[in-house]
Design an enzyme around this catalytic site. Structure first.
Site, PDB file in Angstrom:
ATOM      1  N   ASP A   1       0.826  -1.195   0.000  1.00 45.29           N
ATOM      2  CA  ASP A   1       0.000   0.000   0.000  1.00 45.29           C
ATOM      3  C   ASP A   1       0.870   1.258   0.000  1.00 45.29           C
ATOM      4  OD1 ASP A   1      -2.743   1.262   0.515  1.00 45.29           O
ATOM      5  OD2 ASP A   1      -1.570   2.056   2.188  1.00 45.29           O
TER       6      ASP A   1
ATOM      7  N   GLU B   1       1.475  -0.415  -5.003  1.00 45.89           N
ATOM      8  CA  GLU B   1       0.556   0.682  -5.315  1.00 45.89           C
ATOM      9  C   GLU B   1       1.414   1.922  -5.529  1.00 45.89           C
ATOM     10  OE1 GLU B   1      -3.442   2.829  -3.522  1.00 45.89           O
ATOM     11  OE2 GLU B   1      -1.787   2.354  -2.165  1.00 45.89           O
TER      12      GLU B   1
END
Length: 537
Positions: A213, A265
């Protein structure tokens, strides 16, 4: 160049995989308490196997106060009790593997929950303590330290709230997202060691990969300089800093011990900077946000595809394709609007939507994405054609809504619990309690049991497409001559994909067989607007 050996092909499974994103809280409720859980996922593994996916990516299932949908982690080695136990997670990983489905877990390295033991210890220890060195604590500016240490903006789009919170003892701490998500100090060796240990913990339990993330945000300029007034924003004080690559090279060495895979990401506008994360000794793949956010426009889609493939080519990385995820307005809704692109800053309540139009386009987009070279990420419910669900204001839970003072409708609309059976309470999501987010009227019309035997349903289209996409093999893409508004390309030995975004019907190129279409051809055998077809030459 010869075909890869079976062992090599198995090791490179991620290069052409279909990976299904599971947002556990909204997937299936096994114990009937209104919240999705691991028991619900385990019960639905046969459904996922029949869909034909290669892997499951689980958004954070760890112990969390759930102030930001689980991305505020209190313990990376424990499953949140709302979802189950670590033993259940281990069973789920093993049972999925028995069905040929791998597991990818989500790691959130930029920040932890304010309930994490490290942060609680830092609060207790006070200013200047070693415990606070694991985070970014600073004195404030101004005569009495009443001003934040710098002017950095929140990473929640539309938020005007500061990224610093002041404590009663006078120190401020940094949180690029919510105050409940304090940022870690990645210059501290204990932070790096802890995350490498976390990776090993999950690889030892059989996971095949890790999604990272906010992968470009970890490293911070130690001086924490202001952004305003800088003559040159590069190097950015907290985005895409060069020292990050040493972190990911260390992580890659851990992953290689287990044949593990990373997907990052990474939101970056610079193709060269983006590609650096995909060098052979760093991350394996990264999400393709240019394709996800692209409007339903033939020229711009082609440019997004070309740009993506060009970004990945220099480092030999596999591209990824995704239409939606747990943060993004659902495809059916987005494609039914006047503005079919996606941008966090333009989200608004009451945007008019033509769901019939959006559904036609989403069906065509499904065939487009599944025909492209690389891996495809499928967000749960996309295979059912779910639209963005309206959430009553008094039921909204997403911090994006609150931190934008109510301007941003938030992300709850794409997180509404799935409908499984039309005749059961709460559309079969759970048996007893109302789901944690309300299902709108008409949600049962999208239920799995209503679609599974319908030859024209979105679910049937996805099942057929996932099963048939092997016809494209691992061959590169070659664009074919086509009319304005039409995308046409070939791959492998004569496998073609044609997508018509133009108003006029499009003639199909010469072919021996029609493999699959997203909608019917017209009476003259032409491809109507907003329709896609797969052909054998």
């Amino acid at each position: 160049m010869g075909q890869p050996t079976p062992a090599r092909k198995d090791r490179d499974w991620w290069r052409s995989a279909v990976i299904y994103q599971v947002y556990v809280r909204s997937f299936a409720d096994g114990d009937g308490d209104g919240t999705g859980d691991l028991a619900g996922v385990r019960a639905r593994l046969p459904y996922l196997a029949e869909l034909g996916v290669d892997a499951l990516w689980f958004t954070p299932w760890y112990l969390s106060p759930l102030k930001d949908g689980g991305y505020d982690v209190a313990d990376y080695r424990a499953i949140d009790p709302a979802f189950g136990t670590l033993a259940e997670a281990e069973k789920l990983i093993a049972e999925a593997q028995e069905l040929g489905i791998r597991t990818i877990v989500d790691i959130v390295p930029n920040h932890v929950s304010d309930q994490h033991p490290w942060f609680r210890a830092a609060l207790a220890a006070g200013p200047g303590s070693p415990e606070r060195e694991l985070f970014h604590f600073r004195p404030g500016r101004g005569e009495n330290g009443e001003l934040p240490p710098n002017d950095w903006p929140s990473q929640f789009a539309g938020s005007t709230e500061p990224v610093w919170t002041r404590l009663p003892d006078g120190d401020w701490y940094l949180h690029l997202f919510t105050p409940e998500q304090p940022d870690l100090n990645w210059a501290h060796p204990a932070v790096r060691q802890e995350h490498e240990d976390i990776l090993r913990f999950w690889f030892e339990r059989g996971v095949a990969g890790v999604r990272i993330d906010s992968a470009a945000l970890l490293a911070k300029d130690p001086a924490l300089p202001d952004l305003t007034g800088r003559p040159d924003p590069r190097p950015h004080p907290f985005v895409d800093r060069d020292e990050l690559h040493d972190v990911y090279r260390s992580w890659r060495r851990v992953a290689d011990d287990y044949d593990g895979v990373f997907v990052g990401e990474v939101w970056l506008p610079d193709p060269e900077r983006f590609a650096r994360y995909l060098r052979p000794d760093e991350l394996h793949t990264a999400f393709n946000f240019s394709f996800l956010s692209c409007p339903w426009d033939a020229a711009r889609l082609r440019r997004a595809v070309d740009t993506t493939l060009a970004e990945h080519a220099p480092v030999g990385a596999s591209a990824t394709w995704v239409l939606c995820n747990h943060d993004v307005t659902r495809t059916v809704t987005r494609y039914g609007r006047e503005d079919t692109a996606f941008d966090f800053t333009t989200k608004a309540f009451g945007t008019p939507t033509d769901l019939a139009l959006g559904t036609r386009r989403a069906r065509a987009a499904a065939l487009l994405s599944l025909a492209l070279p690389g891996a495809v990420y499928l967000y749960q419910g996309e295979e059912l054609g779910l639209p963005e669900a309206p959430i009553p204001v008094d039921r909204i839970q997403d911090p994006m809504y609150f931190r934008s003072a109510g301007a941003d409708p938030g992300r709850d609309g794409c997180r509404v619990p799935l409908p499984w059976a039309a005749g059961l309470p709460y559309a079969g999501f759970g048996s007893r309690a109302e789901p944690w987010l309300p299902q709108p009227a008409g949600w049962t019309s999208y239920a799995v049991d209503r679609q599974q035997d319908d030859a024209d349903s979105m679910l049937t289209l996805y099942r057929r497409a996932i099963a048939a996409r092997t016809v494209f093999g691992e061959a590169p893409l070659t664009w074919l001559p086509a009319a304005d508004g039409v995308l046409a390309f070939s791959r492998a030995e004569g496998a073609l994909c044609v997508v018509n975004l133009a108003a006029a019907p499009a003639d199909l190129p010469p072919h021996s067989r029609l493999l699959l279409t997203s909608g019917p051809l017209d009476d003259a055998g032409r491809l109507p607007q907003d329709t896609a077809a797969w052909l054998a030459a």
